[in-house]
Design an enzyme around this catalytic site. Structure first.
Site, mmCIF file in Angstrom:
data_model
loop_
_atom_site.group_PDB
_atom_site.id
_atom_site.type_symbol
_atom_site.label_atom_id
_atom_site.label_comp_id
_atom_site.label_asym_id
_atom_site.label_seq_id
_atom_site.Cartn_x
_atom_site.Cartn_y
_atom_site.Cartn_z
ATOM 1 N N TRP A 115 -7.970 -0.631 -18.682
ATOM 2 C CA TRP A 115 -7.376 -0.409 -20.016
ATOM 3 C C TRP A 115 -7.596 1.013 -20.481
ATOM 4 C CZ3 TRP A 115 -3.691 -3.488 -20.870
ATOM 5 C CH2 TRP A 115 -3.766 -4.841 -20.478
ATOM 6 N N ASP A 157 -10.779 1.199 -28.564
ATOM 7 C CA ASP A 157 -9.987 0.023 -28.220
ATOM 8 C C ASP A 157 -10.967 -1.137 -28.121
ATOM 9 O OD1 ASP A 157 -8.553 -2.033 -27.104
ATOM 10 O OD2 ASP A 157 -7.981 -0.968 -25.267
ATOM 11 N N LYS A 188 -7.216 -11.873 -27.914
ATOM 12 C CA LYS A 188 -8.505 -12.269 -27.336
ATOM 13 C C LYS A 188 -9.425 -12.883 -28.385
ATOM 14 C CE LYS A 188 -7.072 -9.447 -23.871
ATOM 15 N NZ LYS A 188 -6.427 -8.147 -23.761
HETATM 16 C C1 LIG Z 1 -5.702 -7.090 -23.428
HETATM 17 C C2 LIG Z 1 -6.127 -5.711 -23.654
HETATM 18 C C3 LIG Z 1 -5.213 -4.698 -23.982
HETATM 19 C C4 LIG Z 1 -3.715 -4.932 -24.029
HETATM 20 O O1 LIG Z 1 -3.334 -5.615 -25.145
HETATM 21 P P1 LIG Z 1 -1.771 -5.891 -25.410
HETATM 22 O O2 LIG Z 1 -1.815 -6.538 -26.748
HETATM 23 O O3 LIG Z 1 -1.283 -6.784 -24.309
HETATM 24 O O4 LIG Z 1 -1.063 -4.606 -25.410
HETATM 25 C C5 LIG Z 1 -5.697 -3.437 -24.247
HETATM 26 N N1 LIG Z 1 -7.010 -3.165 -24.173
HETATM 27 C C6 LIG Z 1 -7.916 -4.102 -23.839
HETATM 28 C C7 LIG Z 1 -9.358 -3.753 -23.789
HETATM 29 C C8 LIG Z 1 -7.504 -5.398 -23.574
HETATM 30 O O5 LIG Z 1 -8.396 -6.340 -23.247
#
Ligand SMILES: *Cc1c(COP(=O)(O)O)cnc(C)c1O
Length: 362
Positions: free
Chosen positions: A103, A174, A198
């Site tokens: 990511w 993030d 999540k």
């Molecule tokens: C799942 C995830 C993403 C992507 O999220 P989307 O909503 O599918 O764009 C980005 N960063 C991390 C750490 C993730 O676990």
């Protein structure tokens, strides 16, 4: 009705049952309105209250002051991967990244469209199995901002403390896979963002917590939908927002507050993860893949002694009502995603299953 399983999926992932119950009823009629939550106008009194309460409870959860804006934006975390650099980078401007996995790399790739990317530290040399320490991170002095991924969903690693770039450099995080799973010092960040699927709600929407001075300093002349200032000014209702996602997030915020808030959540999560890690450390068949000091309490990644064993383990676990355990292809093996809403008894059930699998296949 079909029984609900212990769903170990990495995302979209399990949601708190009281939230699902509330949503089920709200789908038919939201409160006494006679109109379902999906059918309410985003400008009406009912939804206005939903979004105002969601913002207020989000502030309450993490002690977020009025110097930060709380935004609900579309396009998941991946849209933030380009919206942030589009806002603050430009020709000759640099963002400094800690690269701790897939990511982080995706965020870096998008940033590179708008400016220069500097790698302040990387754990790619060990297949992202660890988190660099603060001493191992060297930020670029003139970077416009710094960026890290607090929990690495795929590698199963998690920062235990917030990295510390120079104080004048805004730190972006993030936090998609560990937001509100433990206390978070928002004040140490310029921006914290998270795709909802999540720990917070349905997919397709992101929670963005953004310091107000950064909104003002962002590049102008971009499409309206891609400007934080436009969304901030409109209270996340510039266009028709993902109303259902905002409603669910609001319910999840309430649920976390009912659990005792972020301190209580952190305690539950670390005890829950320890059940699995303790077993991995004593097992002769299974082992964790992340370095011990970097282990994630959200995504537990592990391997068995052979790929054949792993394949039959995943298959038999699924048949036994424990779905979603297949690891990401870049790590292989297994991954148990045990976010906020994942019950402790599901982790115990997994460990019991692993024990009997190990016995049987000795
Ligand atoms: C799942 C995830 C993403 C992507 O999220 P989307 O909503 O599918 O764009 C980005 N960063 C991390 C750490 C993730 O676990």
């Amino acid at each position: 009705m079909t029984e609900r399983l212990f769903n170990f999926s990495a995302g979209p992932a399990i949601l708190p049952e009281p939230v699902l119950e509330a949503a089920r009823s709200a789908l038919w009629t939201f409160e006494d309105s006679g109109i379902g939550i999906l059918e309410h106008s985003h400008r009406g009194a009912y939804f206005t209250r939903v979004i105002e309460e969601a913002v207020a409870n989000c502030r309450k959860l993490a002690g977020i002051g009025e110097d930060y804006e709380i935004l609900f934006l579309q396009g998941g975390a991946s849209t933030q991967f380009f919206m942030a650099p589009m806002s603050w980078l430009g020709n000759g401007k640099t963002a400094s990244f800690v690269n701790t996995g897939t990511w982080s790399k995706k965020a870096m790739k998008e940033a590179n469209v708008f400016g220069d990317v500097h790698v302040a530290a990387s754990s790619e040399d060990e297949n992202f199995s660890y988190i660099p320490t603060n001493d191992e991170i060297s930020w670029q002095d003139n970077a416009v901002y710094a960026h890290y991924t607090s929990n690495n969903t795929i590698a199963g690693t998690q920062f235990t403390s917030i990295p510390t770039p120079p104080s004048s450099m805004p730190l972006l995080c993030d936090a998609s896979s560990d937001i509100f799973s433990r206390p978070i010092d928002i004040g140490a960040h310029g921006m914290v963002y998270a795709g909802a699927q999540k720990n917070l709600g349905p997919s397709g929407i992101a929670l963005v917590i953004l310091r107000k001075d950064l909104i003002e300093s962002a590049n102008e002349g971009l499409p309206s939908m891609l400007q934080y200032r436009v969304h901030a000014k409109a209270g996340s209702c510039f266009n028709t927002p993902p109303t259902f996602g905002i409603y669910i997030m609001g319910e999840v915020f309430k649920w976390i507050l009912e659990q005792g808030g972020l301190d209580a959540m952190a305690k539950i999560n670390s005890e829950k993860a320890a059940i699995l890690y303790d077993f991995l450390d004593e097992s002769e068949m299974f082992r964790g893949t992340a370095r011990k000091d970097s282990r994630s309490n959200m995504n537990v990644t592990f391997r068995a002694n052979s790929e054949e064993l792993e394949a039959s383990f995943i298959k038999e676990a699924t048949a036994a009502g424990l779905p979603g355990l297949k690891g990401h292809r870049s790590v292989g093996g297994m991954r148990a995603s045990i976010y906020n809403a994942f019950p402790t008894k599901g982790v115990t059930a997994l460990v019991d299953f692993m024990k009997s699998f190990e016995q049987k296949n000795k």
